[in-house]
Design an enzyme around this catalytic site. Structure first.
Site, PDB file in Angstrom:
ATOM      1  N   LYS A 123       0.816  -1.300   0.085  1.00  9.89           N
ATOM      2  CA  LYS A 123       0.057  -0.063   0.098  1.00  9.89           C
ATOM      3  C   LYS A 123       1.030   1.274   0.019  1.00  9.89           C
ATOM      4  CE  LYS A 123      -4.524   0.845   0.326  1.00  9.89           C
ATOM      5  NZ  LYS A 123      -5.549  -0.111   0.247  1.00  9.89           N
ATOM      6  N   ASP A 163      -7.053   4.238  -4.384  1.00  6.67           N
ATOM      7  CA  ASP A 163      -7.646   4.245  -3.027  1.00  6.67           C
ATOM      8  C   ASP A 163      -8.253   5.398  -2.998  1.00  6.67           C
ATOM      9  OD1 ASP A 163      -7.755   2.011  -0.645  1.00  6.67           O
ATOM     10  OD2 ASP A 163      -7.609   3.851   0.185  1.00  6.67           O
TER      11      ASP A 163
HETATM   12  N1  GLU Z   1      -7.404   0.044  -2.678  1.00  7.34           N
HETATM   13  C1  GLU Z   1      -8.150  -1.197  -3.150  1.00  7.34           C
HETATM   14  C2  GLU Z   1      -8.256  -1.809  -1.972  1.00  7.34           C
HETATM   15  O1  GLU Z   1      -8.184  -1.244  -0.772  1.00  7.34           O
HETATM   16  C3  GLU Z   1      -7.740  -1.640  -4.260  1.00  7.34           C
HETATM   17  C4  GLU Z   1      -6.265  -1.700  -4.433  1.00  7.34           C
HETATM   18  C5  GLU Z   1      -5.844  -2.526  -5.730  1.00  7.34           C
HETATM   19  O2  GLU Z   1      -6.733  -2.531  -6.740  1.00  7.34           O
HETATM   20  O3  GLU Z   1      -4.755  -2.983  -5.763  1.00  7.34           O
HETATM   21  O4  GLU Z   1      -8.124  -3.180  -1.861  1.00  7.34           O
END
Ligand code: GLU
Length: 443
Positions: A123, A163
């Site tokens: 992340k 996100d």
């Molecule tokens: N931010 C999204 C999550 O919390 C998606 C992340 C992504 O698609 O890599 O899962």
């Protein structure tokens, strides 16, 4: 042993409350695994599991439209790559710090495992606030951010996505800068791209749609149906709006949603086209929705969306937004199910209250995994240089969500915790990651 590992995490990561909370929640599900599978739960594996493989923090300078220079902080936490390249979104929001990014990356590791797709957990993000910034400012920020981030990512290494605060516009600017610096059209380096340049159909819809598929599966176990139910969502971003859309398509009436300023109640059901226009296109406040919607909608400044009575509550805004008090109000109003569209939006005390009242509860790492699962489908399409139809992509998403529900339900039952989706998700995610880590040795 689990207490010792948790104490070690506390000592090593002082003050990181959200990270502590996320780790604790997983470790609390594991005593039964320690008992039954001691070979998998040796201290070294758990210690390694709680320590990110790599954490990058960098300076992001950029110039606003008036020529003033701003300095933000950028982050990428590459938590675990036992199952595949690090995968997870980027969050641009003033609350972003190392603690938040670490908790999200930790959660992401288990979530991604549950999808059954070959993706590790990561992340990133920045404390940059896109609110009120012009497109040109957002572009310059994204270009500066990517100028540093590009040396850490790659289609086989680390694949960011969106996100909170990072949508199609930001992914576009980030991808453009990556392509320029590397001189490669490496489609698989980012997901959430536009459909015309390597994106997947159904990616914007995926988290919200998947959440509702999971919720419907959970209700089905109790012979309940979304059709005719009252639904409340919190938030009014990409996840909330598409969850509302899918719930409405399943026959539910979505009576309320919120943003950081207040919430709107629309007893006849939210007008989703108008909501999309106001929130996703105009990037305006929810009060503008109420103004344009007229007499049907009531806007309440401040307050708490959880005071609106409902059968199903879908927290889709942010971490720790639904506390014990809100949970008790929902229980008092007869809520049947709570499913997390955001990451860790329900406090541990609220989860406990809901479980004790026998309310169905779906943790985000299972229920909101549809977004990242569809990102993995985007990577799959990029690797084979194809674009699937919307229908094919949505069918795969639905299949994956049903599989995740089945895995959590079955694992909870197998470990003597029937109906406990928190235990089911944590244990199943842990088994998948842990087994692969063990097979790959002490690294
Ligand atoms: N931010 C999204 C999550 O919390 C998606 C992340 C992504 O698609 O890599 O899962």
């Amino acid at each position: 042993m689990l207490e010792e590992i948790y104490a070690h995490v506390l000592r090593r990561n002082p003050g990181e409350r959200e990270f502590h909370q996320a780790v604790r929640e997983v470790l609390e599900s594991l005593p039964v695994v320690v008992e039954r599978r001691p070979e998998l739960c040796d201290g070294s594996l758990l210690d390694r599991l709680c320590e990110p493989e790599r954490q990058v923090i960098f300076r992001v300078p950029w110039t606003d439209d008036e020529g003033r220079v701003h300095v933000n902080r950028g982050f990428r936490v590459e938590f675990n790559s036992a199952l595949g390249p690090y995968k997870g979104g980027l969050r641009f929001h003033p609350t972003v710090n190392l603690d938040i990014v670490k908790f999200l990356a930790f959660e992401q590791t288990f979530k991604n495992a549950l999808t059954g797709m070959p993706i590790g957990g990561g992340k990133g993000g920045s404390d940059f606030d896109p609110k009120g910034r012009s497109d040109a400012e957002v572009m310059r920020f994204c270009q500066s951010f990517m100028t540093e981030l590009q040396r850490h990512i790659g289609e086989h290494t680390d694949v960011p996505a969106g996100d909170t605060g990072v949508g199609a516009r930001e992914i576009g600017y980030l991808f453009g800068q990556y392509r320029r610096i590397t001189n490669r059209f490496e489609a698989g380096v980012l997901t959430g791209k536009g459909v015309g340049w390597g994106g997947s159909h159904a990616r914007p819809e995926a988290t919200g749609y998947g959440l509702v598929v999971f919720t419907a599966e959970m209700l089905r176990v109790r012979d309940l149906d979304l059709d005719g139910m009252r639904v409340v969502v919190s938030g009014s971003g990409n996840v909330a709006i598409h969850a509302a859309e899918k719930a409405a398509a399943s026959g539910a009436t979505v009576v309320a949603c919120s943003d950081s300023g207040g919430y709107v109640v629309d007893e006849g059901g939210l007008d989703l086209d108008l909501l999309k226009q106001v929130k996703l296109t105009d990037r305006a406040r929810l009060s503008a929705y109420a103004e344009q919607r007229g007499a049907d909608a009531e806007y309440r400044e401040g307050g708490r969306v959880w005071d609106v009575a409902c059968d199903v509550a879908l927290p889709c805004a942010t971490q720790n937004e639904l506390d014990e008090d809100a949970a008790r109000t929902l229980i008092g109003n007869g809520v049947r199910a709570v499913a997390e569209g955001a990451n860790m939006p329900t406090t541990p005390e609220a989860v406990r209250a809901l479980r004790e009242a026998d309310v169905l509860f779906a943790p985000g790492k299972a229920a909101n995994a549809g977004g990242v699962a569809t990102s993995a489908l985007e990577m799959q399409q990029n690797a084979s240089r194809t674009l699937w139809t919307f229908e094919k992509t949505e069918d795969r998403l639905t299949e994956i969500m049903k599989h995740i529900h089945h895995t959590c339900h079955e694992t909870a039952e197998r470990y003597g915790r029937p109906g406990d989706y928190v235990a089911g998700a944590n244990i199943a995610g842990f088994e998948l990651v842990g087994e692969s880590m063990q097979a790959q040795g002490i690294i």
